[in-house]
Design a protein around this motif. Structure first.
Motif, PDB file in Angstrom:
ATOM      1  N   LEU A 171       0.918  -1.070  -0.027  1.00 22.18           N
ATOM      2  CA  LEU A 171       0.008  -0.006  -0.011  1.00 22.18           C
ATOM      3  C   LEU A 171       0.898   1.163   0.069  1.00 22.18           C
ATOM      4  O   LEU A 171       2.105   1.316   0.743  1.00 22.18           O
ATOM      5  CB  LEU A 171      -0.920   0.104   1.313  1.00 22.18           C
ATOM      6  N   PRO A 172       0.215   2.429  -0.680  1.00 21.65           N
ATOM      7  CA  PRO A 172       0.957   3.427  -0.648  1.00 21.65           C
ATOM      8  C   PRO A 172       0.929   4.027   0.885  1.00 21.65           C
ATOM      9  O   PRO A 172      -0.080   3.950   1.673  1.00 21.65           O
ATOM     10  CB  PRO A 172       0.473   4.307  -1.606  1.00 21.65           C
ATOM     11  N   VAL A 173       1.723   5.127   1.100  1.00 26.46           N
ATOM     12  CA  VAL A 173       1.686   5.963   2.485  1.00 26.46           C
ATOM     13  C   VAL A 173       0.503   7.231   2.394  1.00 26.46           C
ATOM     14  O   VAL A 173       1.117   8.136   1.654  1.00 26.46           O
ATOM     15  CB  VAL A 173       2.800   6.304   2.989  1.00 26.46           C
ATOM     16  N   THR A 174      -0.596   7.088   2.420  1.00 24.66           N
ATOM     17  CA  THR A 174      -1.651   7.955   2.239  1.00 24.66           C
ATOM     18  C   THR A 174      -2.420   8.371   3.588  1.00 24.66           C
ATOM     19  O   THR A 174      -2.351   7.664   4.546  1.00 24.66           O
ATOM     20  CB  THR A 174      -2.772   7.498   1.154  1.00 24.66           C
ATOM     21  N   PRO A 175      -3.214   9.069   3.730  1.00 26.94           N
ATOM     22  CA  PRO A 175      -4.029   9.651   4.682  1.00 26.94           C
ATOM     23  C   PRO A 175      -4.786   8.462   5.416  1.00 26.94           C
ATOM     24  O   PRO A 175      -4.774   8.079   6.705  1.00 26.94           O
ATOM     25  CB  PRO A 175      -4.908  10.733   4.364  1.00 26.94           C
ATOM     26  N   GLU A 176      -5.323   7.504   4.378  1.00 26.30           N
ATOM     27  CA  GLU A 176      -6.122   6.220   4.762  1.00 26.30           C
ATOM     28  C   GLU A 176      -5.184   5.169   5.444  1.00 26.30           C
ATOM     29  O   GLU A 176      -5.630   4.740   6.630  1.00 26.30           O
ATOM     30  CB  GLU A 176      -6.810   5.866   3.430  1.00 26.30           C
ATOM     31  N   THR A 177      -4.062   5.088   4.802  1.00 24.78           N
ATOM     32  CA  THR A 177      -3.185   4.068   5.469  1.00 24.78           C
ATOM     33  C   THR A 177      -2.557   4.583   6.597  1.00 24.78           C
ATOM     34  O   THR A 177      -2.387   3.816   7.778  1.00 24.78           O
ATOM     35  CB  THR A 177      -2.051   3.538   4.252  1.00 24.78           C
ATOM     36  N   ARG A 178      -2.166   5.745   6.682  1.00 25.34           N
ATOM     37  CA  ARG A 178      -1.741   6.338   8.185  1.00 25.34           C
ATOM     38  C   ARG A 178      -2.852   5.919   8.969  1.00 25.34           C
ATOM     39  O   ARG A 178      -2.419   5.559  10.226  1.00 25.34           O
ATOM     40  CB  ARG A 178      -1.140   8.044   7.847  1.00 25.34           C
ATOM     41  N   THR A 179      -3.987   6.249   8.771  1.00 27.37           N
ATOM     42  CA  THR A 179      -5.041   6.080   9.812  1.00 27.37           C
ATOM     43  C   THR A 179      -5.154   4.676  10.006  1.00 27.37           C
ATOM     44  O   THR A 179      -5.290   4.418  11.344  1.00 27.37           O
ATOM     45  CB  THR A 179      -6.443   6.602   9.391  1.00 27.37           C
TER      46      THR A 179
END
Length: 118
Positions: free
Chosen positions: A92-100
Motif C-alpha cells: 500500500l502507498p503511504v496515504t492519509p487512509e493507510t496512516r489512519t
C-alpha cells in the motif's frame, strides 16, 4: 433489516459512550525528528507543507474538539519506519487512509495490552 438494527445499536452504543465520555479515539502523533521522514514517504504532501510546530497546534485543536464532542482522544505515537514497513508489506502507498489504518491498529494493540485504558 437486521443490518439497520445492528447499525442502530452501534450508534446507540456510541452515543452512550459519548455521553459518559468513555468513547476512546486514537489521534496520530509523530516525533519532531520523524516529521521530515514522514513527509518524504507520504504520497500526499499537503499536510506536511506546514511546520511540525504548526501541526502540533492543529492536532491539539482537533484533540480539544473531540473532547468537546464527548470523546476521549488518546495520542498514538506512530513510528514512521514501522508505518513504512507495514505499508510496504501490505503493498500500500503511504496515504492519509493507510496512516489512519496503521494508527488504529497500533491503538487497538495499546488497548489490548492495557497500556491505554478504556
Amino acid at each position: 433489516m437486521l443490518k439497520s438494527l445492528q447499525q442502530g445499536n452501534m450508534w446507540q452504543t456510541i452515543k452512550q459512550h459519548r455521553d459518559s465520555k468513555t468513547l476512546l479515539m486514537g489521534v496520530s502523533w509523530s516525533r519532531h525528528e520523524q516529521w521530515e521522514r514522514l513527509r518524504e514517504i507520504s504520497e500526499d504532501k499537503g499536510p506536511f507543507a506546514i511546520s511540525y510546530e504548526a501541526s502540533l497546534v492543529e492536532s491539539e485543536k482537533k484533540r480539544q474538539d473531540l473532547e468537546a464532542q464527548g470523546m476521549r482522544p488518546s495520542k498514538v505515537e506512530v513510528d514512521v519506519e514501522a508505518l513504512l514497513t507495514w505499508c510496504t508489506t501490505q503493498e500500500l502507498p503511504v496515504t492519509p487512509e493507510t496512516r489512519t489504518k496503521f494508527m488504529m491498529n497500533t491503538f487497538r494493540d495499546l488497548v489490548r495490552k492495557g497500556i491505554v485504558k478504556p
